[in-house]
Design a protein around this motif. Structure first.
Motif, PDB file in Angstrom:
ATOM      1  N   VAL A 134       0.828  -1.217   0.000  1.00 35.72           N
ATOM      2  CA  VAL A 134       0.000   0.000   0.000  1.00 35.72           C
ATOM      3  C   VAL A 134       0.853   1.254   0.000  1.00 35.72           C
ATOM      4  N   GLY A 135       2.161   1.088  -0.066  1.00 32.49           N
ATOM      5  CA  GLY A 135       3.044   2.241  -0.154  1.00 32.49           C
ATOM      6  C   GLY A 135       3.823   2.555   1.103  1.00 32.49           C
ATOM      7  N   GLY A 136       3.677   1.723   2.126  1.00 37.38           N
ATOM      8  CA  GLY A 136       4.449   1.927   3.348  1.00 37.38           C
ATOM      9  C   GLY A 136       5.917   1.590   3.114  1.00 37.38           C
ATOM     10  N   SER A 137       6.754   2.129   3.947  1.00 37.47           N
ATOM     11  CA  SER A 137       8.181   1.840   3.803  1.00 37.47           C
ATOM     12  C   SER A 137       8.494   0.484   4.425  1.00 37.47           C
ATOM     13  N   ARG A 138       9.618  -0.050   4.030  1.00 36.84           N
ATOM     14  CA  ARG A 138      10.060  -1.316   4.619  1.00 36.84           C
ATOM     15  C   ARG A 138      10.440  -1.114   6.071  1.00 36.84           C
ATOM     16  N   SER A 139      10.892   0.079   6.399  1.00 38.35           N
ATOM     17  CA  SER A 139      11.191   0.386   7.805  1.00 38.35           C
ATOM     18  C   SER A 139       9.911   0.329   8.638  1.00 38.35           C
ATOM     19  N   ASP A 140       8.826   0.869   8.088  1.00 37.10           N
ATOM     20  CA  ASP A 140       7.537   0.803   8.789  1.00 37.10           C
ATOM     21  C   ASP A 140       7.077  -0.645   8.946  1.00 37.10           C
ATOM     22  N   ALA A 141       7.264  -1.445   7.899  1.00 38.98           N
ATOM     23  CA  ALA A 141       6.886  -2.856   7.958  1.00 38.98           C
ATOM     24  C   ALA A 141       7.710  -3.591   9.008  1.00 38.98           C
ATOM     25  N   ALA A 142       9.002  -3.266   9.097  1.00 40.99           N
ATOM     26  CA  ALA A 142       9.867  -3.895  10.088  1.00 40.99           C
ATOM     27  C   ALA A 142       9.428  -3.521  11.502  1.00 40.99           C
ATOM     28  N   LYS A 143       9.077  -2.245  11.708  1.00 43.48           N
ATOM     29  CA  LYS A 143       8.609  -1.809  13.026  1.00 43.48           C
ATOM     30  C   LYS A 143       7.297  -2.497  13.384  1.00 43.48           C
ATOM     31  N   LEU A 144       6.381  -2.578  12.417  1.00 36.50           N
ATOM     32  CA  LEU A 144       5.096  -3.235  12.638  1.00 36.50           C
ATOM     33  C   LEU A 144       5.287  -4.681  13.074  1.00 36.50           C
ATOM     34  N   ALA A 145       6.216  -5.373  12.416  1.00 43.35           N
ATOM     35  CA  ALA A 145       6.432  -6.791  12.682  1.00 43.35           C
ATOM     36  C   ALA A 145       7.422  -7.044  13.811  1.00 43.35           C
ATOM     37  N   GLY A 146       8.132  -6.005  14.241  1.00 47.16           N
ATOM     38  CA  GLY A 146       9.096  -6.178  15.318  1.00 47.16           C
ATOM     39  C   GLY A 146      10.351  -6.925  14.889  1.00 47.16           C
ATOM     40  N   VAL A 147      10.785  -6.681  13.641  1.00 42.69           N
ATOM     41  CA  VAL A 147      11.967  -7.361  13.101  1.00 42.69           C
ATOM     42  C   VAL A 147      12.883  -6.341  12.433  1.00 42.69           C
ATOM     43  N   THR A 148      13.998  -6.822  11.892  1.00 48.43           N
ATOM     44  CA  THR A 148      14.937  -5.945  11.196  1.00 48.43           C
ATOM     45  C   THR A 148      14.577  -5.839   9.718  1.00 48.43           C
ATOM     46  N   LEU A 149      15.196  -4.872   9.057  1.00 47.42           N
ATOM     47  CA  LEU A 149      14.983  -4.693   7.621  1.00 47.42           C
ATOM     48  C   LEU A 149      15.422  -5.923   6.831  1.00 47.42           C
ATOM     49  N   GLN A 150      16.503  -6.582   7.268  1.00 52.86           N
ATOM     50  CA  GLN A 150      16.984  -7.769   6.563  1.00 52.86           C
ATOM     51  C   GLN A 150      15.933  -8.871   6.580  1.00 52.86           C
ATOM     52  N   ILE A 151      15.257  -9.028   7.703  1.00 54.73           N
ATOM     53  CA  ILE A 151      14.223 -10.061   7.790  1.00 54.73           C
ATOM     54  C   ILE A 151      13.057  -9.719   6.879  1.00 54.73           C
ATOM     55  N   VAL A 152      12.672  -8.450   6.814  1.00 52.15           N
ATOM     56  CA  VAL A 152      11.600  -8.039   5.894  1.00 52.15           C
ATOM     57  C   VAL A 152      12.014  -8.337   4.462  1.00 52.15           C
ATOM     58  N   ARG A 153      13.270  -8.071   4.119  1.00 56.71           N
ATOM     59  CA  ARG A 153      13.768  -8.377   2.777  1.00 56.71           C
ATOM     60  C   ARG A 153      13.654  -9.876   2.499  1.00 56.71           C
ATOM     61  N   ASP A 154      14.021 -10.695   3.470  1.00 53.31           N
ATOM     62  CA  ASP A 154      13.906 -12.150   3.305  1.00 53.31           C
ATOM     63  C   ASP A 154      12.451 -12.563   3.083  1.00 53.31           C
ATOM     64  N   TRP A 155      11.532 -11.929   3.817  1.00 50.74           N
ATOM     65  CA  TRP A 155      10.111 -12.232   3.640  1.00 50.74           C
ATOM     66  C   TRP A 155       9.638 -11.862   2.240  1.00 50.74           C
ATOM     67  N   VAL A 156      10.091 -10.723   1.743  1.00 45.53           N
ATOM     68  CA  VAL A 156       9.709 -10.297   0.392  1.00 45.53           C
ATOM     69  C   VAL A 156      10.223 -11.303  -0.635  1.00 45.53           C
ATOM     70  N   LEU A 157      11.445 -11.771  -0.459  1.00 44.76           N
ATOM     71  CA  LEU A 157      11.986 -12.780  -1.381  1.00 44.76           C
ATOM     72  C   LEU A 157      11.156 -14.061  -1.337  1.00 44.76           C
ATOM     73  N   ARG A 158      10.795 -14.496  -0.133  1.00 47.57           N
ATOM     74  CA  ARG A 158       9.966 -15.706   0.004  1.00 47.57           C
ATOM     75  C   ARG A 158       8.589 -15.493  -0.624  1.00 47.57           C
ATOM     76  N   PHE A 159       8.008 -14.318  -0.405  1.00 45.30           N
ATOM     77  CA  PHE A 159       6.699 -14.003  -0.976  1.00 45.30           C
ATOM     78  C   PHE A 159       6.775 -13.965  -2.496  1.00 45.30           C
ATOM     79  N   ASN A 160       7.822 -13.348  -3.041  1.00 44.62           N
ATOM     80  CA  ASN A 160       7.977 -13.280  -4.491  1.00 44.62           C
ATOM     81  C   ASN A 160       8.103 -14.667  -5.103  1.00 44.62           C
ATOM     82  N   GLU A 161       8.759 -15.563  -4.409  1.00 46.13           N
ATOM     83  CA  GLU A 161       8.988 -16.913  -4.932  1.00 46.13           C
ATOM     84  C   GLU A 161       7.754 -17.808  -4.826  1.00 46.13           C
ATOM     85  N   SER A 162       7.044 -17.746  -3.676  1.00 47.94           N
ATOM     86  CA  SER A 162       5.978 -18.717  -3.424  1.00 47.94           C
ATOM     87  C   SER A 162       4.633 -18.123  -3.037  1.00 47.94           C
ATOM     88  N   GLY A 163       4.491 -16.812  -3.091  1.00 47.21           N
ATOM     89  CA  GLY A 163       3.221 -16.196  -2.722  1.00 47.21           C
ATOM     90  C   GLY A 163       2.978 -16.285  -1.230  1.00 47.21           C
TER      91      GLY A 163
END
Length: 87
Positions: free
Chosen positions: A40-69
């Protein structure tokens, strides 16, 4: 610094929230909502804060989502040797 990884666009944020409501896996719900925030246009930093994780973990999640939905964000069994049963 590495370039940002794009998020696949064949799922809408509403689709991801719907998947989150149906999921019984709390960690998958957290991951789905973080990716929905990015869509929806939020930053990855905002997503990391929401989830309580680091930016690297959010990046890993995006890679997993891109690969397998959404299924790629389900909690997986940790790799490695099986535990030794107690006697």
């Amino acid at each position: 610094m590495a370039a940002a990884v794009g998020v696949r666009r064949d799922y809408t944020p509403a689709d991801l929230r719907r998947c989150a409501r149906r999921s019984g896996d709390a960690d998958q719900v957290r991951r789905l909502l973080a990716v929905a925030l990015i869509l929806v246009g939020g930053s990855r930093s905002d997503a990391a804060k929401l989830a309580g994780v680091t930016l690297q973990i959010v990046r890993d999640w995006v890679l997993r989502f891109n690969e397998s939905g959404p299924d790629g964000l389900a909690t997986r069994k940790a790799p490695g040797r099986a535990s030794i049963p107690e006697r």
